[in-house]
Design a protein around this motif. Structure first.
Motif, PDB file in Angstrom:
ATOM      1  N   THR A  86      43.023 -10.873 -75.881  1.00 37.30           N
ATOM      2  CA  THR A  86      42.522  -9.561 -76.175  1.00 37.30           C
ATOM      3  C   THR A  86      43.446  -8.874 -77.019  1.00 37.30           C
ATOM      4  O   THR A  86      44.836  -8.955 -77.103  1.00 37.30           O
ATOM      5  CB  THR A  86      42.055  -8.689 -75.354  1.00 37.30           C
ATOM      6  N   ASP A  87      43.002  -8.000 -77.873  1.00 45.89           N
ATOM      7  CA  ASP A  87      43.892  -7.416 -78.826  1.00 45.89           C
ATOM      8  C   ASP A  87      44.625  -6.197 -78.230  1.00 45.89           C
ATOM      9  O   ASP A  87      44.029  -5.036 -77.626  1.00 45.89           O
ATOM     10  CB  ASP A  87      42.883  -6.471 -79.956  1.00 45.89           C
ATOM     11  N   LEU A  92      40.294  -1.532 -75.857  1.00 49.78           N
ATOM     12  CA  LEU A  92      39.176  -2.467 -75.881  1.00 49.78           C
ATOM     13  C   LEU A  92      37.870  -1.691 -75.735  1.00 49.78           C
ATOM     14  O   LEU A  92      37.596  -1.008 -74.529  1.00 49.78           O
ATOM     15  CB  LEU A  92      39.169  -3.557 -74.569  1.00 49.78           C
ATOM     16  N   ARG A  93      37.116  -1.955 -76.583  1.00 47.67           N
ATOM     17  CA  ARG A  93      35.903  -1.001 -76.556  1.00 47.67           C
ATOM     18  C   ARG A  93      34.395  -1.780 -76.578  1.00 47.67           C
ATOM     19  O   ARG A  93      33.369  -1.212 -76.858  1.00 47.67           O
ATOM     20  CB  ARG A  93      35.828  -0.135 -77.824  1.00 47.67           C
ATOM     21  N   GLY A  94      34.807  -3.168 -76.670  1.00 47.82           N
ATOM     22  CA  GLY A  94      33.406  -4.071 -76.741  1.00 47.82           C
ATOM     23  C   GLY A  94      32.756  -4.224 -75.161  1.00 47.82           C
ATOM     24  O   GLY A  94      33.057  -3.262 -74.410  1.00 47.82           O
ATOM     25  N   TRP A  96      31.522  -6.749 -72.148  1.00 52.58           N
ATOM     26  CA  TRP A  96      31.735  -8.122 -71.689  1.00 52.58           C
ATOM     27  C   TRP A  96      30.519  -8.473 -71.398  1.00 52.58           C
ATOM     28  O   TRP A  96      29.458  -7.857 -70.624  1.00 52.58           O
ATOM     29  CB  TRP A  96      32.732  -8.049 -70.327  1.00 52.58           C
ATOM     30  N   LEU A 110      34.050 -11.039 -74.511  1.00 52.05           N
ATOM     31  CA  LEU A 110      33.911  -9.670 -74.910  1.00 52.05           C
ATOM     32  C   LEU A 110      33.319  -9.594 -76.340  1.00 52.05           C
ATOM     33  O   LEU A 110      34.023  -9.947 -77.420  1.00 52.05           O
ATOM     34  CB  LEU A 110      35.380  -9.255 -75.285  1.00 52.05           C
ATOM     35  N   ARG A 112      32.200  -7.758 -79.835  1.00 48.52           N
ATOM     36  CA  ARG A 112      32.810  -6.713 -80.329  1.00 48.52           C
ATOM     37  C   ARG A 112      31.897  -5.484 -80.473  1.00 48.52           C
ATOM     38  O   ARG A 112      30.549  -5.533 -80.548  1.00 48.52           O
ATOM     39  CB  ARG A 112      32.937  -7.136 -82.230  1.00 48.52           C
ATOM     40  N   PRO A 113      32.272  -4.539 -80.576  1.00 51.14           N
ATOM     41  CA  PRO A 113      31.597  -2.934 -80.263  1.00 51.14           C
ATOM     42  C   PRO A 113      30.405  -2.713 -81.269  1.00 51.14           C
ATOM     43  O   PRO A 113      29.384  -2.320 -80.884  1.00 51.14           O
ATOM     44  CB  PRO A 113      32.540  -1.758 -80.185  1.00 51.14           C
ATOM     45  N   ASN A 289      35.607  -9.495 -84.991  1.00 48.29           N
ATOM     46  CA  ASN A 289      35.878  -9.353 -83.420  1.00 48.29           C
ATOM     47  C   ASN A 289      37.472  -9.331 -83.257  1.00 48.29           C
ATOM     48  O   ASN A 289      37.871 -10.411 -82.850  1.00 48.29           O
ATOM     49  CB  ASN A 289      35.134 -10.411 -82.468  1.00 48.29           C
ATOM     50  N   ASN A 290      37.960  -8.216 -83.663  1.00 45.20           N
ATOM     51  CA  ASN A 290      39.291  -8.346 -83.343  1.00 45.20           C
ATOM     52  C   ASN A 290      39.843  -7.966 -81.764  1.00 45.20           C
ATOM     53  O   ASN A 290      40.835  -8.306 -81.113  1.00 45.20           O
ATOM     54  CB  ASN A 290      40.115  -7.010 -83.956  1.00 45.20           C
ATOM     55  N   GLN A 291      38.811  -7.511 -81.039  1.00 47.01           N
ATOM     56  CA  GLN A 291      38.887  -7.228 -79.494  1.00 47.01           C
ATOM     57  C   GLN A 291      39.072  -8.465 -78.728  1.00 47.01           C
ATOM     58  O   GLN A 291      40.068  -8.496 -77.998  1.00 47.01           O
ATOM     59  CB  GLN A 291      37.557  -6.471 -79.174  1.00 47.01           C
TER      60      GLN A 291
END
Length: 424
Positions: A86-87, A92-94, A96, A110, A112-113, A289-291
């Motif tokens: 993970t980033d 982390l705002r996504g 699960w 996870l 992406r938000p 999705n960078n998360q």
């Protein structure tokens, strides 16, 4: 001013899939050139993967360069610490989400938000509506009914749980009819059962659109749904890891890929891209999705893609899914992929509403079939003969006609089941 700029960026994002192929590919390359170096700097797993294959992230410039990167999949992430994949550069705002495990391996990615933001999520999830009214990005202007495992709290949305539907179909159908949805969506097999229930109960339920997802929609099921509910059926392709990857247009000839968000590749067994129109493994790269990034991610699906012009006028490439090649089963002394059975069973799709391949013993296979209107004894004989020719005379093949296929807890059906495997 900030809001105006944000709306402008979204409008550009939302319109990419309606532009020319050159514009679409330029957009994908621009995003990819920023994404790969960011991941190497902020996600330890991708730093490790690129170092292992001696790839400099600065050399990932054009779409063809994506093939320099290794193929990833569930096994790439399973067994690792969350901090590895993970980033590290942002909180982390996504959300699960747990996959259903219909292919045999449950997974908790996870998302992406943005997926849960109305403008972003709906613009992909209900894109067929956006094509009809391009200025409306959220689906709050229509009444949407869902038959699903989990609740959904949204304005103008109504949910009947799969459990309630399966246990009291009449009550569920009446609730849906009272809601009077414009759009009704669920798994393909649930929609078939809904159409059958409406037909038997004679309860008027006529949404304008039905959206099928999560399972293969067979032609016989589509015809029954359209005829009974008097609606237009749109099939959607997506995975829990990504959300909606593509959806049919009004021509219903393949899934138009949401190309502003995803790069889809068709590759051979070694991960080498195949020529356009070839059949192979489906890989997806999520551009936003960078998360928890997914680069060249093995979906477990088999299919083909094409940039050939669509009669609807859209330029976004189309994807045809032709079975989960990761769903496999061992009988006798050989392991078979679901796709091998699919080649046979798909030729009978006008006569089936659903099917499942079941291992009942070391040398015994059962093909469970939900018959369609055109099903006959000749169908049973033909399927038995063709499957027996595939697996050989040492394997006993039986055909079992059933009213429905069993489901995993989230409501989907497993394509391949090994009933000899230990449980618990």
């Amino acid at each position: 001013m900030r809001k105006i700029r944000a709306v402008g960026r979204f409008l550009r994002f939302h319109g990419v899939h309606m532009r020319s192929r050159g514009t679409i590919e330029a957009w994908q390359e621009d995003v990819m050139r920023m994404l790969v170096p960011y991941l190497v700097a902020n996600v330890p797993l991708y730093q490790e993967l690129l170092e292992a294959c001696s790839v400099n992230p600065a050399h990932i410039v054009h779409l063809k360069d994506l093939a320099l990167l290794p193929v990833t999949g569930k096994q790439t992430f399973l067994g690792r610490f969350v901090e590895e994949y993970t980033d590290r550069g942002a909180p982390l705002r996504g959300r699960w989400v747990e996959t259903s495990g219909t292919s045999g391996t449950p997974f908790i990615p996870l998302r992406r938000p943005q997926v849960n933001m109305l403008w972003y999520g709906d613009s992909l999830y209900y894109r067929f509506l956006a094509w009809k009214k391009p200025w409306r990005f959220s689906a709050d202007w229509v009444r949407v009914a869902h038959i699903r495992a989990l609740p959904r709290n949204r304005k103008n949305h109504f949910v009947v749980s799969i459990h309630d539907f399966l246990n009291d179909q009449e009550a569920a159908v009446r609730r849906l009819a009272d809601f009077k949805p414009d759009v009704l969506e669920s798994h393909a097999s649930i929609l078939y059962e809904l159409a059958h229930a409406v037909q038997s109960l004679r309860i008027p339920l006529h949404p304008k659109y039905v959206v099928s997802g999560s399972e293969q929609l067979l032609p016989a099921s589509r015809l029954l749904i359209e005829k009974t509910l008097k609606c237009e059926v749109y099939d959607r392709y997506g995975l829990e890891e990504f959300g909606t990857v593509g959806i049919e247009c009004e021509a219903h000839e393949g899934f138009h890929v949401n190309v502003e968000s995803f790069i889809v590749e068709i590759v051979d067994g070694t991960g080498i891209p195949l020529p356009e129109g070839s059949h192979g493994r489906v890989l997806i790269t999520d551009l936003f999705n960078n998360q928890m990034p997914f680069i060249r991610y093995e979906t477990g699906d088999h299919g083909r893609i094409s940039w050939a012009p669509c009669q609807c006028g859209l330029h976004a490439q189309r994807l045809w899914i032709e079975g989960r090649h990761s769903a496999s089963i061992a009988v006798g002394d050989k392991r078979y992929h679901h796709f091998e059975f699919g080649v046979i069973l798909d030729s009978f799709m006008s006569q089936f509403l659903h099917y499942q391949i079941v291992k009942r013993g070391e040398n015994e296979l059962t093909i469970r079939i939900v018959p369609g209107p055109a099903f006959s004894q000749e169908t049973i004989t033909a399927v038995e003969e063709k499957v027996s020719a595939l697996v050989g005379p040492a394997i006993t093949v039986k055909i079992e006609c059933v009213p429905r296929i069993s489901r995993v807890p989230r409501g989907k059906s497993r394509i391949v089941v090994d009933e000899t495997a230990p449980t618990g």
